[in-house]
Design an enzyme around this catalytic site. Structure first.
Site, PDB file in Angstrom:
ATOM      1  CB  ALA A 250      -0.819   0.196   1.108  1.00  0.00           C
ATOM      2  CB  ALA A 251       4.454   2.013  -0.407  1.00  0.00           C
ATOM      3  N   GLY A 252       2.243   2.542  -2.734  1.00  0.00           N
ATOM      4  CA  GLY A 252       1.813   3.260  -3.894  1.00  0.00           C
ATOM      5  C   GLY A 252       0.475   3.862  -3.770  1.00  0.00           C
ATOM      6  CG  ASP A 253      -2.498   1.192  -3.086  1.00  0.00           C
ATOM      7  OD1 ASP A 253      -2.571   1.206  -4.298  1.00  0.00           O
ATOM      8  OD2 ASP A 253      -2.817  -0.037  -2.429  1.00  0.00           O
TER       9      ASP A 253
HETATM   10  P1  ATP Z   1       2.773  -1.228  -3.565  1.00  0.00           P
HETATM   11  O1  ATP Z   1       2.582  -1.802  -4.807  1.00  0.00           O
HETATM   12  O2  ATP Z   1       3.631  -1.963  -2.518  1.00  0.00           O
HETATM   13  O3  ATP Z   1       1.666  -0.344  -2.841  1.00  0.00           O
HETATM   14  P2  ATP Z   1       4.163   0.560  -5.455  1.00  0.00           P
HETATM   15  O4  ATP Z   1       5.051  -0.337  -6.107  1.00  0.00           O
HETATM   16  O5  ATP Z   1       3.064   0.742  -6.261  1.00  0.00           O
HETATM   17  O6  ATP Z   1       4.068  -0.041  -3.983  1.00  0.00           O
HETATM   18  P3  ATP Z   1       6.280   2.170  -4.543  1.00  0.00           P
HETATM   19  O7  ATP Z   1       7.340   2.584  -5.698  1.00  0.00           O
HETATM   20  O8  ATP Z   1       6.995   0.935  -3.953  1.00  0.00           O
HETATM   21  O9  ATP Z   1       5.072   1.999  -4.928  1.00  0.00           O
HETATM   22  O10 ATP Z   1       6.174   3.120  -3.431  1.00  0.00           O
HETATM   23  C1  ATP Z   1       5.551   4.198  -3.898  1.00  0.00           C
HETATM   24  C2  ATP Z   1       6.216   5.537  -2.856  1.00  0.00           C
HETATM   25  O11 ATP Z   1       6.305   5.160  -1.543  1.00  0.00           O
HETATM   26  C3  ATP Z   1       7.726   5.895  -3.209  1.00  0.00           C
HETATM   27  O12 ATP Z   1       7.570   6.639  -4.411  1.00  0.00           O
HETATM   28  C4  ATP Z   1       8.227   6.248  -1.968  1.00  0.00           C
HETATM   29  O13 ATP Z   1       7.906   7.823  -1.902  1.00  0.00           O
HETATM   30  C5  ATP Z   1       7.575   5.713  -0.859  1.00  0.00           C
HETATM   31  N1  ATP Z   1       8.339   4.449  -0.433  1.00  0.00           N
HETATM   32  C6  ATP Z   1       8.097   2.959  -0.981  1.00  0.00           C
HETATM   33  N2  ATP Z   1       9.146   2.489  -0.424  1.00  0.00           N
HETATM   34  C7  ATP Z   1       9.738   2.923   0.601  1.00  0.00           C
HETATM   35  C8  ATP Z   1      10.811   2.826   1.559  1.00  0.00           C
HETATM   36  N3  ATP Z   1      11.364   1.557   1.624  1.00  0.00           N
HETATM   37  N4  ATP Z   1      11.241   3.850   2.320  1.00  0.00           N
HETATM   38  C9  ATP Z   1      10.626   4.962   2.183  1.00  0.00           C
HETATM   39  N5  ATP Z   1       9.709   5.427   1.191  1.00  0.00           N
HETATM   40  C10 ATP Z   1       9.144   4.330   0.538  1.00  0.00           C
HETATM   41  O1  RIB Z   2      -1.466  -2.090  -3.387  1.00  0.00           O
HETATM   42  C1  RIB Z   2      -1.523  -3.170  -2.355  1.00  0.00           C
HETATM   43  C2  RIB Z   2      -2.891  -4.067  -2.729  1.00  0.00           C
HETATM   44  O2  RIB Z   2      -2.817  -4.757  -3.696  1.00  0.00           O
HETATM   45  C3  RIB Z   2      -3.066  -4.845  -1.268  1.00  0.00           C
HETATM   46  O3  RIB Z   2      -3.818  -4.294  -0.394  1.00  0.00           O
HETATM   47  C4  RIB Z   2      -3.723  -6.112  -2.203  1.00  0.00           C
HETATM   48  O4  RIB Z   2      -5.102  -6.267  -1.664  1.00  0.00           O
HETATM   49  C5  RIB Z   2      -3.606  -5.635  -3.556  1.00  0.00           C
HETATM   50  O5  RIB Z   2      -4.969  -5.218  -4.236  1.00  0.00           O
END
Ligand code: ATP
Ligand code: RIB
Length: 307
Positions: A250-253
């Site tokens: 959920a970092a991206g979300d």
């Molecule tokens: P997910 O699918 O796990 O929700 P994602 O792959 O869509 O994530 P990421 O690029 O991993 O998205 O992360 C989104 C944002 O979160 C990054 O641009 C950054 O600002 C922050 N972030 C992610 N991982 C880290 C980390 N290890 N430390 C600090 N900030 C992070």
């Molecule tokens: O982006 C993270 C989400 O991807 C999780 O909560 C999971 O439900 C999947 O949809």
């Protein structure tokens, strides 16, 4: 703060804690098991609402305990769920998250009721979409529903944000042309553009390709390295905040929901909003689970003041 409508997915996440991914044919034990509310759309809605946006959700759950649990979670998080329908013949969506000790995750999805989200569901929310500042969607519901929502939004002069996740290589040009801001991570950017995203030069190239496909603003998120933004004269990496990641789910979300609370609909304060979104995500990666880890505005503002 803004009014935001999210058309998207709702999942219950089962989290399998493992040291590292098993090899083909290998059997491993998990060190712990946990459950949390999740789903890309739902996570973005929680991030949006906790950042104090008025947040409306269009989606579906099944007629089961997971569905009732998720509707309770929406209520607790002050998300307007009048447009979340119950599918009588399908289960609520589920995700199985293989969470490694490193904090990296791999996710297996059972779409369930999410794949019942229809153009008619979107039509019911037309009035809310037309009066929202932002309309946000991802790829865990049928594409037709997303296209319908973006068409309504664009006809009303509203701003659309597409999170092209999970990765898809074939995205209809029509959808990209209806998209104001796209937020792929590096894998998703590569799937769409065919360009391997490894360094700033390749991020720039992938962003240019996305602009050529019709998208005005591009943010490629690159985990702990931060994000690359490309919009008008703004072309740069905005670094992430340095923290110890426990679970990046959920970092991206969080980034997207939080971004939509700071951003002006004309995208004129994009850089400043990305800093707010990055700070929000830096909280999310430090806690386990999707919903439980997403910060509220007070926490993020306080942390930004202390920096
Ligand atoms: P997910 O699918 O796990 O929700 P994602 O792959 O869509 O994530 P990421 O690029 O991993 O998205 O992360 C989104 C944002 O979160 C990054 O641009 C950054 O600002 C922050 N972030 C992610 N991982 C880290 C980390 N290890 N430390 C600090 N900030 C992070
Ligand atoms: O982006 C993270 C989400 O991807 C999780 O909560 C999971 O439900 C999947 O949809």
């Amino acid at each position: 703060m803004n009014k935001v409508t999210i058309v998207g997915s709702i999942n219950v996440d089962s989290i399998l804690h493992i040291a590292k991914l098993p090899q083909p044919g290998e059997t491993i034990a998990m060190s712990a098991f946990s459950k949390a509310a999740g789903g890309k759309g739902a996570n973005q809605a929680v991030a949006s609402s906790r950042a104090q946006n008025q947040t409306i959700f269009v989606g579906r759950v099944g007629d089961d305990d997971n569905g009732r649990f998720m509707l309770d979670q929406f209520k607790e998080n002050n998300i307007d769920s009048r447009f979340v329908s119950v599918s009588p013949n399908n289960q609520t969506g589920q995700a199985y998250i293989l969470l490694q000790d490193s904090g990296q995750n791999s996710i297996i999805i059972q779409h369930g009721a999410n794949f019942d989200v229809s153009v008619e569901d979107v039509e019911k929310a037309r009035g809310e979409i037309e009066s929202s500042d932002f309309v946000i969607a991802q790829f865990e519901i049928p594409l037709e529903a997303t296209i319908a929502a973006f068409k309504i939004a664009k006809a009303a002069g509203k701003t659309t944000i597409l999170n092209p996740a999970p990765a898809k290589s074939e995205i209809p040009k029509e959808l990209l042309e209806l998209t104001d801001l796209i937020t792929p991570n590096e894998t998703e950017a590569q799937s769409i553009t065919g360009i391997e995203v490894i360094d700033e030069a390749s991020m720039k190239k992938a962003a240019e390709r996305l602009h050529d496909l019709g998208v005005k603003g591009v943010i490629i998120t690159v985990g702990e390295r931060g994000s690359y933004v490309s919009y008008n004269d703004l072309h740069q990496i905005i670094p992430a905040f340095k923290v110890k990641a426990i679970d990046t789910t959920a970092a991206g979300d969080t980034f997207i929901g939080a971004l939509a609370s700071e951003l002006k609909p004309d995208l004129s304060n994009l850089k400043q909003s990305i800093i707010y979104a990055s700070k929000s995500s830096s909280f999310t990666v430090q806690k386990l689970g999707a919903f439980p880890s997403i910060p509220n505005r007070k926490l993020v503002e306080q942390a930004l003041k202390e920096d």
